[in-house]
Design a protein around this motif. Structure first.
Motif, PDB file in Angstrom:
ATOM      1  N   ALA A 258       0.833  -1.214   0.000  1.00  0.00           N
ATOM      2  CA  ALA A 258       0.000   0.000   0.000  1.00  0.00           C
ATOM      3  C   ALA A 258       0.866   1.262   0.000  1.00  0.00           C
ATOM      4  O   ALA A 258       0.544   2.260  -0.651  1.00  0.00           O
ATOM      5  CB  ALA A 258      -0.928  -0.005   1.215  1.00  0.00           C
ATOM      6  N   MET A 259       1.986   1.231   0.723  1.00  0.00           N
ATOM      7  CA  MET A 259       2.849   2.417   0.843  1.00  0.00           C
ATOM      8  C   MET A 259       3.648   2.683  -0.436  1.00  0.00           C
ATOM      9  O   MET A 259       4.309   3.705  -0.563  1.00  0.00           O
ATOM     10  CB  MET A 259       3.823   2.254   2.022  1.00  0.00           C
ATOM     11  CG  MET A 259       3.163   2.303   3.376  1.00  0.00           C
ATOM     12  SD  MET A 259       2.244   3.829   3.665  1.00  0.00           S
ATOM     13  CE  MET A 259       0.949   3.249   4.751  1.00  0.00           C
ATOM     14  N   ARG A 261       2.102   2.289  -3.518  1.00  0.00           N
ATOM     15  CA  ARG A 261       1.174   2.340  -4.629  1.00  0.00           C
ATOM     16  C   ARG A 261       1.019   3.739  -5.218  1.00  0.00           C
ATOM     17  O   ARG A 261       0.870   3.873  -6.417  1.00  0.00           O
ATOM     18  CB  ARG A 261      -0.180   1.755  -4.212  1.00  0.00           C
ATOM     19  CG  ARG A 261      -0.928   1.189  -5.408  1.00  0.00           C
ATOM     20  CD  ARG A 261      -2.055   0.286  -4.981  1.00  0.00           C
ATOM     21  NE  ARG A 261      -1.585  -0.953  -4.389  1.00  0.00           N
ATOM     22  CZ  ARG A 261      -2.187  -1.580  -3.389  1.00  0.00           C
ATOM     23  NH1 ARG A 261      -3.264  -1.089  -2.847  1.00  0.00           N
ATOM     24  NH2 ARG A 261      -1.696  -2.710  -2.935  1.00  0.00           N
ATOM     25  N   ALA A 265       1.372   8.225  -0.896  1.00  0.00           N
ATOM     26  CA  ALA A 265       1.689   7.219   0.118  1.00  0.00           C
ATOM     27  C   ALA A 265       3.198   7.127   0.325  1.00  0.00           C
ATOM     28  O   ALA A 265       3.679   6.997   1.450  1.00  0.00           O
ATOM     29  CB  ALA A 265       1.120   5.860  -0.287  1.00  0.00           C
TER      30      ALA A 265
ATOM     31  N   PHE B 271      -0.414  12.055   4.643  1.00  0.00           N
ATOM     32  CA  PHE B 271      -0.113  11.776   3.235  1.00  0.00           C
ATOM     33  C   PHE B 271      -0.516  10.354   2.841  1.00  0.00           C
ATOM     34  O   PHE B 271      -0.963  10.110   1.729  1.00  0.00           O
ATOM     35  CB  PHE B 271       1.392  11.960   2.963  1.00  0.00           C
ATOM     36  CG  PHE B 271       1.763  13.372   2.624  1.00  0.00           C
ATOM     37  CD1 PHE B 271       1.591  13.853   1.327  1.00  0.00           C
ATOM     38  CD2 PHE B 271       2.277  14.220   3.585  1.00  0.00           C
ATOM     39  CE1 PHE B 271       1.929  15.160   1.011  1.00  0.00           C
ATOM     40  CE2 PHE B 271       2.621  15.525   3.281  1.00  0.00           C
ATOM     41  CZ  PHE B 271       2.444  16.002   1.994  1.00  0.00           C
ATOM     42  N   ALA B 272      -0.319   9.445   3.773  1.00  0.00           N
ATOM     43  CA  ALA B 272      -0.516   8.030   3.426  1.00  0.00           C
ATOM     44  C   ALA B 272      -1.876   7.514   3.881  1.00  0.00           C
ATOM     45  O   ALA B 272      -2.109   6.318   3.893  1.00  0.00           O
ATOM     46  CB  ALA B 272       0.604   7.199   4.050  1.00  0.00           C
ATOM     47  N   ALA B 275      -3.609   4.939   1.828  1.00  0.00           N
ATOM     48  CA  ALA B 275      -2.934   3.641   1.871  1.00  0.00           C
ATOM     49  C   ALA B 275      -3.297   2.896   3.153  1.00  0.00           C
ATOM     50  O   ALA B 275      -3.583   1.692   3.137  1.00  0.00           O
ATOM     51  CB  ALA B 275      -1.422   3.826   1.771  1.00  0.00           C
TER      52      ALA B 275
END
Lengths: 341, 341
Positions: A258-259, A261, A265, B271-272, B275
């Motif tokens: 996920a980080m 993508r 992120a 920011f994430a 995610a």
């Protein structure tokens, strides 16, 4: 000044062999300078590794052998082929002969347990040995046992596990009266295995001053750290341990992917990278490496086969603590009291 | 045009009762308009909840009762006090009488299983029922059974579990020949329970065209998604399920606390955040809510007691799929073939 702690190392076990074992010993020695090592393995391999580490060299003695137990040897094979001459056997033998206080191996678990049981025998009052694992929890750490030494357990064996785990918690966590729970399914309902219920009754009635039996706990209580010691039969305990490892890896993998993508992120990850490192650190299996074999006439610690030097050092540290704080004597005390009841 | 799927809902089960059940049905109905509901619970509570939802009202029939099984009733108590008149019993009874195709309850698992077993009886060829769970994995989803219906299993019961889980995987994942593994400890070594070994031999020799037995798997294989169906006895299965839930919560808690500790981490989190939401979503227990009771003459689904409306809707969706794709007929087929061998 107490005696040095003497540690026998199987220098041919694990996926990485001597390099990891020697560097692991070096790391642990910095933390505990009052340690001596017996390193059992191939001298031509070990000598150059030790030559680079003079402080370690000074406290290490090499015992040469070329015979290694393979990671996929069956326990019976290992015992037949590796007795007397394999590095694993000779590490256990050093404990048997009182040349060392504890043996540590990253080799094949089944073979190590078979040899340890065969050579060291179980303690008076204990029929079957156990493997105890340290488990990181939301409250700190707990001890979970048995994580795979023995399949099936009657009530008496579960009570023995509670005593041995309790002694280990007193030593490792410095607690007067550690809390102990029996792993079961369903807390309120009258269900679960007959032997678990019976063990619960025995522990409740014993009302011991050195451990606080709190009742049944469920699988999700382990990670919460509801109790200091979680007692279960070896099949379910092994499944629980491996399942938790699998879940932790799965979540780490989800996060990693996920980080990566989106740009946002990735930026977020950069800002929070210390936080991620702290979480990784907390769940780092290397920090809690080492299954402690309990119930034998001698201490043996199993390191994870895939452990790196930092992980192997953690297993050595654990062995050091167990010796320094007299785990076996504490277990005997608790069993003695138990037998007198 | 196939018949509507008729779903009986225990509207008094779970921690939240009717409000969650009605809203859950409303959510699921939007996804599957070819559904009808029998809602069993207190009419004065249900009427106003339905009045706000005219589309649901049009396909829902209320059956009134004031009697609820409590979350902490023992199964035997629940059966004695709740038979004939409790919402849980009446939901199962609707299936028994063929007024509904599946019953769904968020109530007490032990009571639900006791009533379902008592009233529906086990299928021909099955001695003991099972509970199957959907498990999110790195490859997608797997089915794990038994997660707590029955403690202990002989080889034959494990083989039955493989058949029932295989049928469920064929239905749910639309697979011709799902892979099946037996949960064990240690893959290479000759260890593990005798009955697990024996079940492995039977499955290997059967060489079925409708399932692909791949051998033993360990706890960490569940999260990896090594196989579509993981077969285990109910005690170890329940411990595995709860331990995984506990580990997931533990990691989420570590992350939450780490992401709040410093300004930099908080910025990173912003920011994430998408995610993080994606990961949360993937592990969301609400999305895979519902334990499927297998091996009975009628379909029953257990929703998590703490489920919210979204979670309860997932349990209804699961029930819908099981009916629409004829799970029970598929199991009978597989068992028939099994019995003929």
């Amino acid at each position: 000044m107490p005696q040095n702690v003497r540690i026998a190392l199987d220098a041919m076990g694990g996926d990485h062999g001597a390099a990891v074992v020697v560097e692991g010993a070096n790391i642990s020695l910095e933390r505990h300078p009052d340690t001596e090592f017996v390193m059992i393995g191939s001298r031509p391999t070990l000598e150059p590794l030790l030559a680079d580490r003079p402080a370690l060299r000074a406290v290490a003695r090499i015992v040469h052998t070329d015979v290694a137990v393979k990671m996929d040897d069956k326990p019976s094979q290992a015992l037949r082929r590796g007795r007397w001459k394999s590095s694993m056997w000779m590490a256990i033998d050093a404990v048997k002969k009182a040349d060392a206080d504890v043996a540590i191996s990253a080799g094949n678990t089944g073979a190590l347990m078979a040899m340890a049981k065969f050579h060291l025998k179980t303690m008076v009052g204990i029929d079957r040995p156990a493997i105890a694992a340290l488990w990181p929890t939301l409250r700190g750490e707990s001890i979970v046992l048995d994580v795979g030494a023995t399949i099936g357990a009657d009530a008496r064996h579960l009570v023995d596990l509670a005593m041995m785990g309790g002694a280990m918690a007193r030593v490792l966590f410095d607690l007067e009266r550690p809390t102990v729970g029996l792993l079961n399914i369903g807390v309120e309902e009258v269900k679960g295995l007959e032997e678990v219920r019976e063990a619960g009754l025995i522990l409740r009635q014993a009302a011991r001053s050195d451990l606080d039996y709190v009742g049944f706990v469920e699988g999700d209580d382990i990670g919460k750290g509801t109790v200091d010691v979680v007692v279960t039969e070896g099949f379910a305990g092994n499944i629980a341990l491996k399942t938790a490892e699998g879940t932790a890896k799965q979540l780490a993998e989800y996060l990693r992917s996920a980080m990566n993508r989106t740009l946002s992120a990735r930026i977020g990850f950069l800002f929070a990278r210390k936080a991620f490192a702290a979480v990784r650190d907390k769940m780092d299996p290397r920090k809690v490496n080492g299954g402690v074999f309990l119930g034998l006439n001698g201490l043996v610690i199993k390191s994870h086969g895939a452990a790196d030097a930092e992980g192997f050092a953690a297993a050595i540290d654990l062995g050091y603590d167990m010796v320094r704080y007299k785990l076996r004597a504490r277990i005997s005390e608790m069993l003695g009291q138990h037998a007198d009841e």
